[in-house]
Each structure stands twice: as structure tokens, then as C-alpha cells.
Scaffold this active site. Sequence first.
Site, PDB file in Angstrom:
ATOM      1  N   ARG A 123      -7.156  16.245  23.408  1.00 10.45           N
ATOM      2  CA  ARG A 123      -6.559  16.727  22.140  1.00 10.45           C
ATOM      3  C   ARG A 123      -5.089  16.316  21.974  1.00 10.45           C
ATOM      4  O   ARG A 123      -4.331  16.970  21.260  1.00 10.45           O
ATOM      5  CB  ARG A 123      -6.681  18.244  21.993  1.00 10.45           C
ATOM      6  N   LYS A 145       1.591   7.050  12.333  1.00  7.31           N
ATOM      7  CA  LYS A 145       0.260   6.825  11.760  1.00  7.31           C
ATOM      8  C   LYS A 145      -0.553   6.028  12.768  1.00  7.31           C
ATOM      9  O   LYS A 145      -0.162   4.915  13.139  1.00  7.31           O
ATOM     10  CB  LYS A 145       0.348   6.042  10.446  1.00  7.31           C
ATOM     11  N   GLU A 187       7.627  -6.684   5.363  1.00  2.00           N
ATOM     12  CA  GLU A 187       7.741  -5.216   5.489  1.00  2.00           C
ATOM     13  C   GLU A 187       9.202  -4.777   5.459  1.00  2.00           C
ATOM     14  O   GLU A 187       9.512  -3.672   5.033  1.00  2.00           O
ATOM     15  CB  GLU A 187       7.066  -4.737   6.780  1.00  2.00           C
ATOM     16  N   LYS A 229      13.006   3.843   7.302  1.00  2.00           N
ATOM     17  CA  LYS A 229      11.684   4.462   7.478  1.00  2.00           C
ATOM     18  C   LYS A 229      11.793   5.786   8.235  1.00  2.00           C
ATOM     19  O   LYS A 229      11.105   6.757   7.909  1.00  2.00           O
ATOM     20  CB  LYS A 229      10.714   3.505   8.198  1.00  2.00           C
ATOM     21  N   GLU A 239       2.995  12.555   4.688  1.00  2.00           N
ATOM     22  CA  GLU A 239       2.772  11.904   3.394  1.00  2.00           C
ATOM     23  C   GLU A 239       2.288  12.861   2.307  1.00  2.00           C
ATOM     24  O   GLU A 239       1.277  12.636   1.652  1.00  2.00           O
ATOM     25  CB  GLU A 239       1.787  10.731   3.561  1.00  2.00           C
ATOM     26  N   ARG A 243       6.669   9.767   1.341  1.00  2.00           N
ATOM     27  CA  ARG A 243       6.182   8.717   2.255  1.00  2.00           C
ATOM     28  C   ARG A 243       5.195   7.777   1.566  1.00  2.00           C
ATOM     29  O   ARG A 243       5.081   6.610   1.945  1.00  2.00           O
ATOM     30  CB  ARG A 243       5.566   9.349   3.508  1.00  2.00           C
ATOM     31  N   ASN A 247       4.068   2.589   0.401  1.00  2.00           N
ATOM     32  CA  ASN A 247       2.902   1.742   0.127  1.00  2.00           C
ATOM     33  C   ASN A 247       3.097   0.825  -1.081  1.00  2.00           C
ATOM     34  O   ASN A 247       2.118   0.310  -1.624  1.00  2.00           O
ATOM     35  CB  ASN A 247       1.664   2.619  -0.097  1.00  2.00           C
ATOM     36  N   HIS A 250       0.780  -2.141  -1.712  1.00  2.00           N
ATOM     37  CA  HIS A 250      -0.363  -2.073  -0.807  1.00  2.00           C
ATOM     38  C   HIS A 250      -1.704  -2.098  -1.533  1.00  2.00           C
ATOM     39  O   HIS A 250      -2.667  -2.664  -1.036  1.00  2.00           O
ATOM     40  CB  HIS A 250      -0.297  -0.802   0.065  1.00  2.00           C
ATOM     41  N   HIS A 254      -3.984  -4.809  -0.257  1.00  2.00           N
ATOM     42  CA  HIS A 254      -5.245  -4.578   0.458  1.00  2.00           C
ATOM     43  C   HIS A 254      -6.400  -5.265  -0.245  1.00  2.00           C
ATOM     44  O   HIS A 254      -7.309  -5.809   0.393  1.00  2.00           O
ATOM     45  CB  HIS A 254      -5.528  -3.075   0.571  1.00  2.00           C
ATOM     46  N   HIS A 267      -1.635  -9.260   6.833  1.00  2.00           N
ATOM     47  CA  HIS A 267      -1.276  -8.002   6.162  1.00  2.00           C
ATOM     48  C   HIS A 267       0.080  -8.114   5.442  1.00  2.00           C
ATOM     49  O   HIS A 267       0.197  -7.791   4.252  1.00  2.00           O
ATOM     50  CB  HIS A 267      -1.258  -6.868   7.201  1.00  2.00           C
TER      51      HIS A 267
END
Length: 365
Positions: A123, A145, A187, A229, A239, A243, A247, A250, A254, A267
Site C-alpha cells: 500500500r 503522477k 515541456e 511545476k 489536480e 494543475r 495539460n 495535450h 494525445h 510525446h
Amino acid sequence: MSIHQATTLDVALGQRSYPVWIGHGLIADAARWRARLRGRHVLVVSNTTVAPLYLERLAQGLDGLTWSSFLLDDGEAHKSFANVERALEALAKLGATRDACVIALGGGVVGDLAGFAAACWMRGIDFIQFPTTLLAMVDSSVGGKTGVNLPAGKNLVGAFHQPRAVVADIDTLATLPVREYRAGLAEVIKGAAIGDEPFFAWLEAHAAALAAREDAAVIEAIARKVAYKAGVVARDETEQGERALLNLGHTFGHALETAGRYTALLHGEGVAVGMLLAARLSERLGMSEAADTARLQRLLETIGLPTAVPAGFDPEQLLALMRLDKKNTAGTLRLILWRGIGKAEIVSGVAEAEVLAVLREAVAR
Ligand code: NAD
Ligand code: GLY
């Protein structure tokens, strides 16, 4: 005492705060990062490209600990649930206890998977990021993330799980292919475009130095992007609001990555083209000025990043892929759009016809 100079930034999350060290020789500087280990078990997760280059250097710092390594094959396709299971089996074989630590040595693929395995084992155990791509240094290693892909889509399974430290050893960039390096710069530009106008101006002034990989410029770019960041993550770790702005580009990106079957565009390249499309859409919707779009395009081009949708892409298919984005709500497009350099916002209910018009124009260019 450490003999290496490093820029140190802090991701401020109370008791879970952690340092991000950026500098030369940091993998070999075990005195620094071993202070962040709590137990004696370590699993190093890396891949078949990075391990032959840097695992031995790291291993010298693990002297006296009980450790093993788990290597992924190279590529996004291996950021899979099956490999998480294998990493967990490696932890079991190691006899890893609750104070064990997972070390991620590699790019974003390794970091995301290793962090997720650490989040799952008993956990949640510690993990330390040793990012070896520019993209991982400025983005994926910071912020917690973690996760893997499913056949149904990218990053669909994951957890927020913050690392104990990020050790960005700039020396590893010496072996990084130029295309991957530039994808990382996308980025960096994204962070400045979203929320830091002075940083964007600095990037414009240092674009040639960055394209030439000049050391001082690279270190400053990494540090400024990480600082930006880290601030966003400290204010909105999971988020709930701000946050999501990270994106920018994105949803377009994507769709481009998926349409290109993850081979046409990296990416970061998808993010570069996606940001520009988001800027054009924002301009079309009266939210931003043509001059800002032109500045963004110029900076991307100076760095050597793609700014065009690859030939043969189908605008209708791209729109269909954009409809699948995680940010959308009940049948409407929700996008991060732009108010010009340094200002982004979340916009819901964006008319599909406007998006399609931007895509059609981009494909026709
Ligand atoms: P990557 O991990 O696939 O690395 C790119 C390539 O560079 C790979 O072939 C890798 O083996 C190679 N490589 C890595 N370091 C090297 C080095 N020092 N020298 C030579 N080769 C090296 O890709 P990436 O761009 O680092 O990361 C992309 C991944 O990150 C995607 O899965 C994306 O979803 C994820 N991501 C996550 C976050 C987050 O917040 N967690 C943010 C952005 C991206
Ligand atoms: N890469 C986006 C984020 O970390 O939120």
C-alpha cells in the site's frame, strides 16, 4: 559532505516535501541521495537502454544494501500492467519490507511504472526518481503522477504517489538522442507558455544556446521549469483545479500521438504541435492575439520542434480521438486554452466545429 554542486529545489508538500537536485555527477554522489533512504531494501527499475549506461554508476552507491534490478524492454508499449506485476514480483523476491525503496532510473516510462509499483507494494513504499531524459527531469519525475497504460488508453491506471527525492544528473543527457532532447524542451516551453511570461522571454533569448545544448542554459531551463511545476503541484497536488492547466496542448497532442500509433510523434513533439493548435483555436475564439501564436511558433521552430500536423492525418479522426480525452465531461469538449504568453485557462463546451476548423486548416497547411 558532498563534493558536487547542485541546484536544489523543494516540492513543498508538508511532511511529504522532497528535494529536486539538478546538477552534474549526482548519480555518483551517493552521500547526498542515500540520506533519503529509510531501509535497506532497494529495487532499481530501469530499462534495457539506460541500464547498460548508468546502472553500474548507481550500483556503486548501493553498497551494503540488499538490492536487485528489474529492467523493462524499451518503449511506451512496456508501460503496462503486466510489467507492474513483474516489478512487484521482483520486490517480493527481494524480501522488500515497508521501509524498502524503489529507484527509477530512466525516462518517463520507467519513472511512471516504477512509481506506480512503489505506490502498490504494501500500500505504498518510498521511491526515488533518477530521471535520465530531459522530459523526465522537467516534468514526469516531479509531481507524483504515476501509472501505466491499458490497451483502452494511455495512463488510464495510476496513483498520485510523491517521490522521496528527484536526482536529475545532467551528465546522463550526454547520451540522449537529439530528438528526445528537443521533445523535453517542448515541456519546458509549455510551462513558460502556461504560466511564466518572463521565463518565456528568457527561452526566446536563449533558444540558440538551448538548441546547442549549452550547459548553463540547460541547467537554468530545467531549474526554472521544475520551480514552476513544483509551485503548481504544491498548490494543487491532485489536480482539482490549477494543475489541469499543465495539460495545455495535450488533448490535441494525445490525439496526434494516437493517430500516429505512437511512432510518428514523440510525446513532447505531440505536445509542441498540440500547443500550437490550442493557440490557434484560442486565437480563433477571440481569446488571444495572433502575435502570441507567432511567438510560440517561432520559439518551437528555433528549437527544431515540429509545428505541423504530419501529412496524411485525418481531421475527423483527430476530433474523434479528442472526444475520448479524460478532461471531457458528458459529451462536451473541455480544453486548456490560451490567453497569450503566460496565461492559460480551462474552457468547457468548446464547439466541435471550431476545433475541426483548426484541425482542417492545420492538415491543409
Ligand atoms: P521514455 O522514457 O520512453 O524515454 C525516451 C527514450 O530515451 C527511450 O528510448 C529511453 O530508453 C531513452 N533514454 C532514456 N534516457 C536516456 C539516456 N540518458 N541516454 C540515452 N537514451 C535514453 O520517454 P520520456 O519522453 O522520458 O517519457 C515519456 C513518458 O512519460 C510517457 O509515458 C508519458 O506518458 C510520461 N509522462 C508522465 C508525466 C507525469 O507527470 N508522470 C508527465 C509527462 C510525461
Ligand atoms: N504532466 C502534467 C502533470 O504532472 O500534471
